[in-house]
Every structure is written in C-alpha cells, then in structure tokens.
Design a protein around this motif. Structure first.
Motif, PDB file in Angstrom:
ATOM      1  N   CYS A 137      -6.114   4.945   2.301  1.00  0.00           N
ATOM      2  CA  CYS A 137      -6.709   3.477   1.680  1.00  0.00           C
ATOM      3  C   CYS A 137      -7.754   3.535   0.591  1.00  0.00           C
ATOM      4  O   CYS A 137      -7.662   2.794  -0.112  1.00  0.00           O
ATOM      5  N   GLU A 144      -8.631   4.219  -7.025  1.00  0.00           N
ATOM      6  CA  GLU A 144      -7.890   4.174  -8.350  1.00  0.00           C
ATOM      7  C   GLU A 144      -7.650   2.853  -8.893  1.00  0.00           C
ATOM      8  O   GLU A 144      -7.667   2.982 -10.325  1.00  0.00           O
ATOM      9  N   ASN A 179      -8.932   5.772  -1.342  1.00  0.00           N
ATOM     10  CA  ASN A 179      -8.520   6.263  -2.439  1.00  0.00           C
ATOM     11  C   ASN A 179      -7.390   5.359  -3.376  1.00  0.00           C
ATOM     12  O   ASN A 179      -7.680   5.647  -4.739  1.00  0.00           O
ATOM     13  N   GLN A 180      -6.681   4.503  -2.814  1.00  0.00           N
ATOM     14  CA  GLN A 180      -5.874   3.490  -3.476  1.00  0.00           C
ATOM     15  C   GLN A 180      -6.914   2.575  -4.125  1.00  0.00           C
ATOM     16  O   GLN A 180      -6.724   2.068  -5.134  1.00  0.00           O
ATOM     17  N   THR A 224      -1.029   7.787   0.574  1.00  0.00           N
ATOM     18  CA  THR A 224      -2.300   7.879   0.127  1.00  0.00           C
ATOM     19  C   THR A 224      -3.389   7.120   0.854  1.00  0.00           C
ATOM     20  O   THR A 224      -3.089   6.165   1.410  1.00  0.00           O
ATOM     21  N   LEU A 253       0.799  -1.330  -0.068  1.00  0.00           N
ATOM     22  CA  LEU A 253      -0.009  -0.034   0.015  1.00  0.00           C
ATOM     23  C   LEU A 253       0.896   1.318  -0.155  1.00  0.00           C
ATOM     24  O   LEU A 253       2.006   1.220   0.431  1.00  0.00           O
ATOM     25  N   ASN A 254       0.379   2.412  -0.871  1.00  0.00           N
ATOM     26  CA  ASN A 254       1.038   3.516  -0.710  1.00  0.00           C
ATOM     27  C   ASN A 254       0.897   4.252   0.730  1.00  0.00           C
ATOM     28  O   ASN A 254      -0.032   4.660   1.072  1.00  0.00           O
TER      29      ASN A 254
END
Length: 551
Positions: free
Chosen positions: A116, A122, A118-119, A114, A110-111
């Motif tokens: 969670c 995306e 929004n990931q 960013t 995970l980024n």
C-alpha cells in the motif's frame, strides 16, 4: 468570496446501443465552488458516476460521445482549462494532481501485488519531483492524516491484509497526496458498516478544512449526502431533476422522485409491512402525501403478534449450541500460533417462518456465523442442528444432499454469478445438481417462472450477468437460491451494495417470498434500520459473541 472551480454547461454523454445512441447524461449543468461540497444523489444508472468520469477524462473516446457547451476547470490563478478539449498531456497534469478521485471499491482500485505504501509513493512521485525517501516520509504523514494505525506496518501491508475501511483510507491518502483543488468521491462509503462510514465522513470533512479543497460526493445513501454536502443535485435517468442547498432538498423536496428517494430508506421508528418505492411517489398525485402513503403501509401490530405467537410455538428449524469457529492469525506468541475466535460460544435458535437478524460492525463474526451454520466453514467446537438433525459432522454425499435445504444469498451479486453463464443457466445449474426437473425443458420453464417471480422477465433467461444492473443481478441470485426449493436461507449483506430504491424493492421481494414459500431467513447486515424492518428478532454481535438479543 467564493468563486467557481468548475463550470459545467449542458453536458451530454452518449453510448452506442443496438445501432442507436443511449443518452447516459442529458444536458446537465452545474458549478463546483472552491472549498464547498456538492453531493450528487440518485439511483444506479442515473448518470452520477459517468458524469464524474467525464470530468476526469476517464471515459473512452470512442465509444463514449461527450458533448458540452462548457466544461471548464479554473486554476488558483483563474486560468481556464477546457476539460472537453484538453490534450492528453494537459489532462495528465490535472488528473490526480489538481482533480483527484476516490473510487467505490478500494480492493479493485488498489494493486493487489504492490504494498500500500509503495502505491501512494508512486502517485506522489508521478506529480512531484521527490526522492523515494522523501515520498515515503510524505506517505507516512498522509497515513497519519487519514488516521491509519501502525503507520509503518500499514506502509508495508498488501491491500488484502487491511480491512475495507483501512483500504478506503489508503485510497483517500493517495487522492489527497498532491493537495488537489477538487476531490471526487464516488460512493466511498458503500457497503462499509455504520461506524466506519461515519469515520470516513468525519475524515473527509477534516481533510477538506485542512487542505481547503472542494468535494464532489457521489452517493445513493441520502443520510451520508446530508452529512457531508453543502448543496445537492438529484439525478434521474441522466437528468438533474432537482437541486439546491442540502437542508432545502431534505426538508422540502419539490419533485415526487426526490420525495420517493428520501422515503425509500427504512425508518427505524415506524413499523411498516412494506417499504415505499420510487414508483409509489412518481405514479401518484402530489396530493398523495408521504404521510398518507406511510399510513397505508403501516404494519398491523395485532396481526403481527398473532403470527409471531404461531411461529414460536413450533420447534426450532436451526439451533446452535456453544458454537465456535477459529481462524489462525499470522501473528505468533512465543513461537506459537495465535487463533482468533471469529465465532465465540454462540447459541441461537431460529424458528420456521422467522427472520432472525444479525447486526454488528465489520469483523464481528456475522458472516462467519452464517457460513458455519451452512457448513461452508467447519466449526471447531459446539453443535449445529437443522430440522432436528445434527449436521455438525456431516461430510460427503450427506452434506451435499443437505445443500438443497440450506442456501445463501451473497453480498456481491456480480462476483457470485459466473460471468460466462447466462442467467437461465445459472438458475438451472443447482436444479440439475439436485435432480430437480425431469429434463432440461422442465428446468428451463421453472427457471423462467422464477425470473418472473423475482420481478424479471422471461427474456432475461438469455442474458449474461454484465447485461444487468446490480439490483437485477441480486434478483437472479435470489431466483437461483429458490431454484432448489430450500427451507432456510442466509442473506449475507444481500442489499448493502444496492441503492435505496432498489434496496426497498429487494427487501419487499424477500418478505413476499418468505410468506409465499414458507422460508426461514438469517438476515445479516450492518444496517440496523434494514434489519429492524425485515427481522422478527435481532441478535447483536461483537467480537464473535451475541451480546444482545432484541425482540
């Protein structure tokens, strides 16, 4: 009638190594059928994850060399797509859309900068023509499907604000966002405690039933594979050594390697002095049955009781009294900060030569208690005594001198080693700090002896951490802890991320070193079977308290 979703024939994957080829996967063939679960089990380095990455098209073209007679994906209309010869555009349409993957470590998948939600949005919008509002609504619904609490809060949270189990659920939500035909789960429950692990398995089975997808489940945990898989492939050194329906493999394994893999897991109902390892089975004849081997490894209860009586007649080496450690919560009540008592009024005694086990779910306070005793975290209340001295308020040079006698072995050996330091330098560094050895040559010789003591070789002194397997790195961390000749070591989930065979080797090593050097351990784990094997007494923790003490 079941039909194949993937067909793999004679898949081989090689990497260049020292001017030659290292064959990571060697002529592997299998099918994945629609709506079924296929488990791949084996030790670290057996080729499980490399096989999965090849299916996803995630191995780098060079240096990886992929060869196969057939590597075909069939869509819902029966149309074939060769995964080996697919263009980058074809793979983008398949990857994350028709074939999705959950990786082992959700924090690194995970980024971190960013949110969670929004990931997941995306990932949805990459494959579906939805607006942000529509993708957000679908993400909230997915979060409900994967049983996350407080859906809006989860959507707005960053990865570091979630527990390990919650992060893994976010990854699962992202993977099923496009309703894939195949979900590849690469060690998704490794290092999660038993209750979270069970909930993840239950969740994946429910999602499989709801979406009708196939699952390729990669794991070294045989108990997990038995629960989720319909069929099993056993891999060793890049080859499939055995395959078949799950119950056939577990009830009647044909290959010595498979028998060893199953038997390496600590048995909670049998007291053993040592755990069996893979080599015990692969080097023995078929007549040397599992039952015969276990009889030879069984603990002598009379000798064990005599040893315990001797231990408990001495004075405690470590003693805590009403120990409390608090952390400040982000939440507030009526404008005032809320404190979480991670360790709540804990009083324990650990005797010289004893292994005191601490078991409990993630977040129960095990690690915080261990680090508080070592004075890596400052206590807010209570008292800590080590070897008869109060160490609760030690500071500066006095605390630094104490470090020689109290050490810790962390859960993740890779992150606890400096990637820029060779193994030998990592072991020599604490010796230099504490003035052990007259010169560098003497420290170097001792470091090499310690490497041999933990089952490595002298030439490993010159290698960097990335050149070792997970089990080898953990052995280096053990050698580094021993380098300062400590009396007391906290083993903090030190075998939880290792495969069962390496786990057995490291547990046997820790037991041997305890006897040889007269060490005392606090052994922290979420795995009750592991704790039962190595510990003399077990403290069960819940919500910061010792709720039960088992002898």
């Amino acid at each position: 009638m079941l039909t194949n979703l993937l067909e793999i024939r004679r898949l081989s994957i090689a990497f260049p190594q020292d001017g030659t080829e290292f064959l990571a996967v060697d002529s592997v063939s299998f099918d994945i059928r629609k709506g079924r679960s296929l488990g791949i089990i084996g030790e670290s380095g057996s080729g499980k994850s490399v096989t999965a990455l090849a299916l996803m098209g995630l191995l780098p073209g060079p240096p990886a060399m992929i060869r196969a007679d057939k590597m075909v994906y069939f869509d819902n209309e029966g149309k074939e797509t060769s995964l080996l010869h697919a263009s980058s555009g074809q793979m983008r349409r398949i990857r994350g859309n028709r074939i999705s993957m959950i990786f082992q470590e959700p924090m690194t998948s995970l980024n971190p900068v960013t949110r969670c939600g929004n990931q997941v949005v995306e990932a949805i919008r990459a494959h579906q023509p939805l607006s942000f509002k529509e993708a957000k609504a679908k993400t909230i619904e997915l979060f409900r499907d994967v049983r996350l609490p407080r859906l809006e809060e989860m959507f707005r949270s960053y990865p570091h604000e979630l527990s390990g189990g919650q992060k893994q659920r976010v990854m699962i939500a992202m993977a099923i966002a496009s309703g894939p035909d195949l979900l590849i789960a690469d060690e998704p429950t490794t290092a999660l405690d038993a209750s979270v692990q069970q909930s993840i398995i239950s969740l994946m089975k429910d999602l499989q039933a709801k979406y009708g997808m196939a699952i390729l489940f990669i794991t070294h945990d045989l108990g997990v594979a038995r629960e989720i898989a319909d069929d099993i492939l056993v891999m060793n050194k890049g080859r499939i050594v055995e395959s078949g329906p799950v119950e056939n493999i577990f009830s009647n394994p044909q290959e010595p390697y498979t028998r060893g893999l199953i038997a390496c897991r600590p048995a909670g109902d049998v007291a053993l002095r040592r755990l069996p390892t893979i080599s015990d089975f692969t080097s023995a004849s078929k007549e040397n049955s599992t039952e015969k081997l276990f009889r030879s490894l069984k603990r002598n209860d009379e000798d064990y009781r005599i040893r315990l009586d001797k231990i408990y007649k001495s004075k405690p080496l470590v003693r805590t009294a009403n120990l409390e450690t608090w952390f400040k919560s982000r939440k507030k009540a009526k404008g005032r900060a809320i404190f979480i008592k991670a360790v709540n009024n804990v009083s324990i005694e650990v005797y010289p030569g004893e292994v005191f086990g601490l078991v409990g779910e993630s977040g129960c306070g095990k690690t915080t208690l261990g680090r508080t005793i070592l004075r890596l975290i400052g206590p807010h209340k209570g008292n800590i005594q080590f070897d008869g001295s109060d160490i609760t308020v030690l500071q500066g040079e006095k605390l630094r001198r104490l470090r020689k006698d109290i050490q810790i072995i962390f859960q993740d050996p890779y992150s606890s080693l400096n990637p820029r330091l060779k193994a030998g330098s990592a072991i020599m560094e604490p010796m230099k700090v504490h003035g052990i050895g007259f010169n560098r040559n003497e420290r170097k010789e001792k470091a090499m002896q310690l490497l041999e003591k933990v089952g490595l070789e002298r030439q490993h002194f010159y290698r960097y951490p990335h050149e070792f397997s997970g089990g080898q790195r953990q052995r280096i961390c053990i050698a580094r802890a021993l380098a300062v000749e400590p009396k007391f070591i906290v083993c903090d989930e030190s075998v939880s991320a290792l495969d069962v065979s390496v786990q057995a080797q490291v547990l046997n090593l820790l037991a041997d070193l305890k006897e040889e050097f007269g060490l005392t351990y606090i052994f922290i784990s979420h795995d009750l079977a592991v704790v039962k094997f190595i510990s003399n007494r077990i403290g069960v923790m819940k919500e910061g308290k010792i709720t039960e003490l088992q002898e």
